[in-house]
Design an enzyme around this catalytic site. Structure first.
Site, short mmCIF file in Angstrom:
data_model
loop_
_atom_site.label_atom_id
_atom_site.label_comp_id
_atom_site.label_asym_id
_atom_site.label_seq_id
_atom_site.Cartn_x
_atom_site.Cartn_y
_atom_site.Cartn_z
N LYS A 42 -41.11 121.98 33.71
CA LYS A 42 -41.65 120.74 33.16
C LYS A 42 -40.50 119.85 32.66
CE LYS A 42 -44.80 119.28 29.45
NZ LYS A 42 -45.60 119.79 28.32
N CYS B 1 -46.88 115.33 31.30
CA CYS B 1 -48.33 115.15 31.21
C CYS B 1 -48.84 113.72 31.26
CB CYS B 1 -48.77 115.79 29.91
SG CYS B 1 -50.48 115.50 29.67
N LYS C 211 -59.09 117.35 28.13
CA LYS C 211 -57.95 116.51 27.70
C LYS C 211 -57.97 115.09 28.25
CE LYS C 211 -52.90 116.67 27.99
NZ LYS C 211 -51.77 117.60 27.93
N HIS D 179 -55.30 112.15 26.67
CA HIS D 179 -53.86 111.90 26.55
C HIS D 179 -53.38 110.60 27.19
CE1 HIS D 179 -49.74 114.10 26.01
NE2 HIS D 179 -49.97 113.16 25.11
N HIS E 36 -51.53 125.46 28.29
CA HIS E 36 -50.59 124.84 27.35
C HIS E 36 -50.55 125.72 26.09
CE1 HIS E 36 -48.66 121.75 24.87
NE2 HIS E 36 -48.52 121.00 25.95
N ASP F 79 -51.01 119.74 36.11
CA ASP F 79 -50.46 118.39 35.89
C ASP F 79 -48.95 118.32 36.08
OD1 ASP F 79 -49.89 119.84 33.57
OD2 ASP F 79 -50.37 118.20 32.21
N ASN F 80 -48.28 119.45 35.85
CA ASN F 80 -46.82 119.52 36.04
C ASN F 80 -46.45 121.00 36.02
OD1 ASN F 80 -47.15 118.08 32.93
ND2 ASN F 80 -46.40 120.17 33.04
N ASP G 89 -53.13 122.72 32.49
CA ASP G 89 -52.05 122.07 31.75
C ASP G 89 -50.81 122.97 31.73
OD1 ASP G 89 -50.59 120.40 30.15
OD2 ASP G 89 -52.19 120.11 28.68
N ASP G 90 -49.71 122.49 32.25
CA ASP G 90 -48.44 123.23 32.22
C ASP G 90 -48.51 124.58 32.93
OD1 ASP G 90 -47.60 121.12 30.68
OD2 ASP G 90 -46.91 122.31 28.98
#
Ligand code: NAG
Ligand code: NAG
Ligand code: NAG
Ligand code: NAG
Ligand code: NAG
Ligand code: NAG
Length: 589
Positions: free
Chosen positions: A315, A78, A132, A134, A229, A293-294, A39-40
């Site tokens: 992001k 995300c 996760k 989301h 994250h 994811d990004n 994540d991130d």
């Protein structure tokens, strides 16, 4: 028990079919698919890209033994990214192209859309999500078990604290901030695990799933890590600060030190998962995918200390720092291995690619923006994909498209006056460390691959150095080394040549010689604008308040199974809100 029998039965039927009908796949069993999502995480943060601060040995070993993707595009944020991954459709088809879903917001994947786990289940797979989600939480049918996963252990919303598993949301109407526990074993609150570092508990759960897997049934396991994250108080939390200081004390910037520590735990998690696949004898028929994811968030809320250097943007941005992200694949099924995949690939491509690899017939897919990329991936052949819709946010009014096989990018507007468009993050080479080749050779991933006795080249120092040099070549691009100099912000239209200017330093929109290209890309983008399904964003629902549900986030529009115990958190939260509104990490673009 009944479900298992059904799964095995389905598999046998499928197996029989594939023996009699399906050309190349005759005699082959559908592969196990393991997908690990960071994540991130910034594209500069794995050491195979030339980072001289740490050695992410397991991830590097995975890429060097398999494939490193050099042009893997995701969405810039995300919820859109995860929606694209699981549906194979651009988020504009789903109304999910805007801000990430807030806790307590009634927004979700459209009910009729097929998801990757649903499709794989139809092919006889068992399907598991750890970590996760989301993609909606208001009703039972919105959460992972309602959307194709047999099991889910993890959190439903955007992020949680790494130890307390709490997440917050700003009530849109009252602007109070509500907080609740968000860690579930299917529908049950996982209070018993509170206090265990999130990366560790997710790893443990993933290993349990692999341990319990019936070898004759194909498995789809998706692990959506919280790392890297931010967690509680807007910080990346670490497993143990003292260990962090002892190990990474040479990194002066404390935010970066925390990030690195969390990242190395993530690297270890990947090592343990691949090792377990080998121990269970599943690795030789597996496809293991890793991606972020990004891009990393460098500034603003949720900034985590990551780096997208030398790519421009972060992001939220449509520049490559936000969307061209780290991705790796290892599989013994690859015909070519140990190479940098430099062809265009988009996150929506995984659904048709994996569905087809699993024995599905992609012409029977209802609708997809993805392309089956297996041939390109497995044989290093050019991609069948000619363009990518980056995204269209019809509310914030920014959009973009990449055409000409990945060469030219047209942007149309930006957000927050370009706040997310200039920073790349630091090169992070100030703490020059020797690249630790021995750590890669001795990593769990490399040892597991060696042990699995799959034919192919084993890593050695020369191969590692060679692959690393190719994948970090962008650092030597003269245009990419312009430091923190301010670039022109794309308030209206911009054109970039990503092949000659991968760091998007020069807007070519005013060059007469590019008029045809601009016109062509504008037409492509305009067509996508016509196809936008409006965003379904809603205010955060006051009825979702965790204070009603024993301090937990629950499926509040379908709450017959929620624990209905009121807590006095409501007042507590109000006070907290009053004291520290500005430091509370809830998302507002
Ligand atoms: C780790 O180092 C930071 C800064 O150098 C310091 O503020 C912090 O107290 C240290 N933590 C521990 C547990 O030693
Ligand atoms: C895939 O589906 C299409 C349309 O339903 C059909 O025409 C085709 O024969 C199928 N291909 C295979 C290999 O089964
Ligand atoms: C970048 O340039 C330096 C100095 O010319 C050279 O030593 C290094 O090998 C180059 N790196 C790559 C990835 O090409
Ligand atoms: C560019 O963005 C504007 C909104 O700012 C939109 O109205 C227009 O249709 C877009 N044009 C193209 C070619 O994408
Ligand atoms: C309510 O929450 C507490 C933690 O605050 C937990 O220990 C307890 O088990 C929960 N009750 C139920 C019925 O889930
Ligand atoms: C100091 C401060 O911000 N006070 C606020 C606390 O919250 C109430 C209700 O939300 C506001 O009315 C106060 O202004």
């Amino acid at each position: 028990m009944k479900i298992r029998v059904t799964g095995a039965f389905l598999f046998n039927v499928l197996c029989t079919i594939s023996y009699t009908c399906c050309g190349e796949t005759v005699g082959k069993r559908p592969p196990h698919i393991v997908m690990i999502i960071a994540d991130d995480m910034g594209s500069n943060d794995l050491s195979y890209r030339g980072l001289d601060q740490i050695t992410t040995a397991n991830l590097d070993a995975m890429g060097f033994n398999g494939i490193i993707f050099n042009r893997h595009y995701t969405e810039p944020i995300c919820t859109p990214s995860r929606a694209a991954l699981l549906t194979g459709q651009y988020p504009i088809r789903l109304g999910l192209q805007g801000e990430p879903i807030s806790a307590g917001e009634d927004r979700h994947l459209p009910p009729d859309v097929q998801t990757l786990p649903q499709l794989l289940k139809e092919l006889g797979y068992t399907t598991h999500l750890v970590g996760k989600w989301h993609l909606g939480t208001a009703r039972r049918e919105d959460i992972p078990k309602g959307r194709g996963f047999d099991t889910h252990y993890g959190y439903w919303n955007g992020y949680i604290g790494y130890f307390d598993y709490e997440t917050k949301s700003a009530m849109t109407i009252t602007s109070e901030v509500y907080e609740g526990f968000d860690m579930k074993e299917n529908f049950v609150d996982a209070w018993k695990d509170k206090g265990i570092y999130a990366t560790h508990i997710f790893t443990e759960k993933a290993l349990d799933i692999i341990d319990a897997q019936n070898k004759d049934i194909p498995m789809f396991l998706m692990v959506g890590h919280l790392a890297v994250h931010t967690g509680k108080n807007g910080m990346v939390e670490v497993a143990d600060e003292k260990t962090m200081n002892n190990t990474y004390g040479y990194i002066a910037d404390l935010e970066r030190r925390r990030y690195v520590d969390a990242l190395m735990n993530l690297d270890d998690s990947v090592g343990r998962i691949v090792e377990k696949l080998q121990q269970r004898d599943l690795l030789q028929n597996s496809v293991v995918i890793f991606m972020s994811d990004n891009g990393a968030q460098i500034r603003g809320i949720f900034h985590n200390g990551g780096s997208n250097y030398p790519l421009r943007g972060e992001k939220f941005s449509h520049h490559d720092g936000g969307i061209k992200n780290a991705a790796l694949l290892y599989s013994p099924l690859l015909e070519k291995k140990n190479y940098i995949h430099d062809h265009l690939i988009h996150i929506t491509d995984w659904l048709p690619t994996l569905y087809s690899l699993a024995g599905g017939n992609i012409t029977s897919l209802k609708k997809t923006d993805g392309v089956d990329q297996w041939l390109s991936i497995s044989q290093n052949k050019p991609s069948k994909r000619k363009n990518i819709l980056i995204n269209i946010d019809e509310v914030k009014l920014y959009s973009g498209v990449i055409g000409y096989g990945g060469r030219y990018k047209l942007l149309n507007g930006t957000i927050q006056s370009g706040f997310y468009d200039s920073f790349t993050g630091e090169p992070q080479s100030s703490n020059k460390m020797d690249y630790d080749i021995a750590a890669i050779l001795n990593s769990r991933v490399n040892k597991a691959i060696k042990k699995s006795k799959v034919p192919g080249k084993h890593l050695d120092e020369a191969l590692i150095r060679n692959l690393r040099k190719s994948s970090s070549a962008i650092r030597n691009n003269s245009k990419c080394n312009r430091g923190t100099e301010k670039y022109e912000i794309c308030h209206h239209f911009c054109l970039f040549d990503l092949w000659t200017d991968p760091c998007e330093t020069e807007n070519l929109i005013r060059q007469k010689s590019k008029d045809d290209i601009v016109l062509n890309l504008k037409n492509q983008l305009a067509e996508f604008w016509n196809e936008v399904s409006p965003q379904t964003n809603k205010p955060v629902d006051i009825n979702s308040d965790p204070a009603k549900y024993n301090g937990t986030w629950c499926t509040w529009l379908d709450d017959e199974f929620c624990i209905k115990i009121k807590t006095n958190n409501q007042n507590k939260n109000c006070n907290e809100n009053n004291r520290s509104t500005s430091s509370i990490p809830v998302l507002k673009l």
